[in-house]
Scaffold this motif. Structure first.
Motif, mmCIF file in Angstrom:
data_model
loop_
_atom_site.group_PDB
_atom_site.id
_atom_site.type_symbol
_atom_site.label_atom_id
_atom_site.label_comp_id
_atom_site.label_asym_id
_atom_site.label_seq_id
_atom_site.Cartn_x
_atom_site.Cartn_y
_atom_site.Cartn_z
ATOM 1 N N VAL A 214 5.676 -1.970 6.609
ATOM 2 C CA VAL A 214 4.740 -0.845 6.678
ATOM 3 C C VAL A 214 4.735 -0.256 8.088
ATOM 4 O O VAL A 214 5.125 -0.912 9.054
ATOM 5 C CB VAL A 214 3.303 -1.266 6.283
ATOM 6 C CG1 VAL A 214 3.281 -1.845 4.883
ATOM 7 C CG2 VAL A 214 2.703 -2.252 7.290
ATOM 8 N N TYR B 76 0.301 1.862 0.108
ATOM 9 C CA TYR B 76 -0.220 1.220 1.308
ATOM 10 C C TYR B 76 -0.504 -0.253 1.032
ATOM 11 O O TYR B 76 -0.838 -0.634 -0.085
ATOM 12 C CB TYR B 76 -1.514 1.907 1.762
ATOM 13 C CG TYR B 76 -1.322 3.335 2.189
ATOM 14 C CD1 TYR B 76 -1.195 3.668 3.532
ATOM 15 C CD2 TYR B 76 -1.247 4.354 1.239
ATOM 16 C CE1 TYR B 76 -1.008 4.989 3.929
ATOM 17 C CE2 TYR B 76 -1.061 5.676 1.625
ATOM 18 C CZ TYR B 76 -0.935 5.987 2.971
ATOM 19 O OH TYR B 76 -0.746 7.287 3.350
ATOM 20 N N CYS C 42 -0.141 -7.302 6.684
ATOM 21 C CA CYS C 42 0.396 -6.294 7.612
ATOM 22 C C CYS C 42 0.551 -6.807 9.035
ATOM 23 O O CYS C 42 1.139 -6.115 9.874
ATOM 24 C CB CYS C 42 -0.508 -5.056 7.624
ATOM 25 S SG CYS C 42 -0.624 -4.212 6.037
ATOM 26 N N VAL D 217 3.862 1.810 3.253
ATOM 27 C CA VAL D 217 5.181 1.224 3.039
ATOM 28 C C VAL D 217 6.249 2.244 3.436
ATOM 29 O O VAL D 217 6.209 3.397 3.005
ATOM 30 C CB VAL D 217 5.361 0.796 1.570
ATOM 31 C CG1 VAL D 217 6.784 0.299 1.312
ATOM 32 C CG2 VAL D 217 4.345 -0.289 1.215
#
Length: 510
Positions: free
Chosen positions: A459, A472, A478, A465
């Protein structure tokens, strides 16, 4: 508004503006940011409002490499997610955690600590924390009994933790979500597949299934996957009918860089005279405490990972069973361990003076592409391939543990306050093996890591992404590095930041 997906017509089409997959800390925090807006938000929860063994079984998987907890016990599969058994430990990441460190391979975020500060402050409200204050002096001014060990803070500093009650999202926010006219919560709506457009540049819909034999389609303009680090990666990898390697996985990064916090007893602190050390002691109901942390300057000098040391009176610590031996597949059902620990702590509660303390470490894991989540051949009851977690550590973790206590020991010697004794497994600098009691904090991070370069992460800086316009990832998946603190505060802040970004994006599209 609440809808049980088992009770609507088979093959129903559900449509909205925003689709959030998962209702743990990240998913619910995202939904709360859209309350009373003109947008229709679809919040999908795979389970119901209570623990169910059949639902929990969907999280079962295989573990290889370093010994780890059963996967089905490490996350809860119902509304509120794993906040159903978290302990509430919260502290923000340090500025160094976001920087590229030449001694930590694959380190560096595309954002800085100051980018998250306003969102940390907002996350405090979600988690029922006190003021956004992590300067030890702020708390010492309120309580003069919070005296510090006499360390040079350019070497060892007091890193403050604050403690959520802990907030159970499924309890606290259930009525708010259910009564919100623009939030449509679907329970028993397990997402089993994601479908993109023909060019795989945007998501069209997701497929949900349940044990009632129902299958539904959900369409939205924006999709946020907030299922936890292992399940986020698993869902992207399993959605492979259009992208053979899985969505967002064109550079083989999805599932890689799985990180945990090593949480392990490491040394003993023997003082020259008994001290209460109230600043460092914790008990259920305590709002804040400090742990010993190493300055950025010395992290650079010794080329070590970030970590903290907590102090527990040795006579109490010796009665504790290692977490890795306590937490079983059945523990998630009853929360027996957590509740028993609370009752035990209440009985032991006594901030009296002690001469000897156990030093317990929470240290970040170096980002390692070989520590990863992949798919098994075996499928769960809804037809999704199960996950395999390969947890792999590196010599840098053990080097960091030794160095942390060398630095703390030197500071104790300089101040003539006491001495540090390393545990046997840290004595030999050439020994990189780990003892049987090595455990993690149930802190899953990293499997859809953030990076500006698509070749280095899944991401971008806004959690989108790479290459997919409206997909997302939310939560600790993340994270580019793990830092030392527990992940919940930071993942909540990062989710609120993502919500603000999406609001601007949606406004511009009107």
């Amino acid at each position: 508004m609440h809808i049980d997906a088992r009770n609507i017509d088979n093959n129903s089409l559900i449509e909205g503006d925003i689709c959030i997959v998962g209702s743990g800390a990240a998913g619910i925090s995202m939904a709360l940011e859209w309350l009373n807006t003109p947008y229709k938000v679809i919040l999908l929860e795979g389970g119901g409002f209570e623990y169910e063994s059949r639902m929990q079984d969907l999280y079962k998987g295989k573990v290889t490499g370093q010994r780890y907890y059963p996967l089905e016990s490490a996350r809860l599969h119902y509304f509120g997610g794993t906040t159903g058994h978290w302990a509430g430990f919260c502290s923000p990441f340090d500025p160094v955690d976001f920087k590229e460190r030449d001694w930590v391979p694959h380190s560096g975020w595309p954002i800085k600590r100051e980018d998250l500060d306003p969102y940390y402050a907002r996350a405090h409200k979600n988690l029922d924390l006190g003021p956004y204050e992590y300067d030890v002096k702020y708390w010492q001014d309120k309580d003069p009994e919070l005296t510090s060990l006499p360390f040079n803070d350019k070497a060892v500093f007091n890193k403050i933790w604050q403690f959520s009650p802990p907030t159970r999202f499924g309890t606290k926010y259930r009525d708010t979500i259910v009564k919100a006219p623009n939030i449509h919560l679907y329970t028993y709506a397990n997402v089993t597949d994601i479908t993109a457009n023909e060019s795989v540049t945007a998501i069209k819909e997701v497929t949900v299934k349940n044990f009632a034999g129902k299958q539904h389609t959900v369409r939205a303009k924006q999709f946020i996957i907030a299922c936890c680090s292992i399940q986020n990666a698993r869902l992207l990898l399993a959605s492979n009918k259009q992208a053979p390697k899985g969505l967002g996985n064109q550079n083989d990064n999805v599932g890689r860089y799985f990180m945990e916090h090593l949480e392990i007893k490491s040394a003993e602190l023997w003082l020259t005279k008994p001290q209460e050390l109230k600043l460092y002691q914790w008990d259920w109901g305590v709002k804040h405490r400090a742990e010993l942390a190493i300055s950025e300057e010395l992290q650079r000098k010794y080329r070590i990972l970030n970590g903290t040391a907590s102090l527990t009176p040795l006579e109490i610590a010796k009665t504790h069973t290692p977490m890795i031996d306590l937490w079983s597949a059945d523990t998630a059902k009853t929360n027996a361990f957590m509740h028993a620990d609370q009752e035990k702590a209440k009985k032991e509660k006594s901030f009296k003076s002690y001469k000897a303390f156990e030093l317990f470490t929470r240290v970040e894991q170096a980002p390692n592409p070989d520590s990863r989540v992949t798919l098994e051949n075996e499928k769960d009851a809804l037809g999704v391939p199960r996950a395999t977690l390969h947890w792999e550590l590196t010599p840098l973790e053990k080097h960091s543990l030794r160095s942390i206590y060398k630095i703390i020991g030197e500071q104790m010697g300089i101040s003539a306050t006491g001495r540090v004794r390393l545990m046997d497994y840290l004595q030999d600098e050439n020994d990189n093996a780990w003892p049987s009691f090595t455990g993690g904090g149930w802190h899953h991070m990293g499997t859809t890591r953030m990076a500006d370069d698509p070749k280095k992460g899944v991401v971008d800086a806004n959690c989108k992404v790479h290459g997919i316009a409206n997909l997302y990832m939310a939560g600790a998946s993340c994270y580019a590095t793990a830092a030392a603190p527990n992940p919940t505060l930071t993942l909540t802040a990062l989710t609120i930041r993502l919500a603000d970004h999406l609001k601007e994006k949606v406004k511009q599209s009107v």
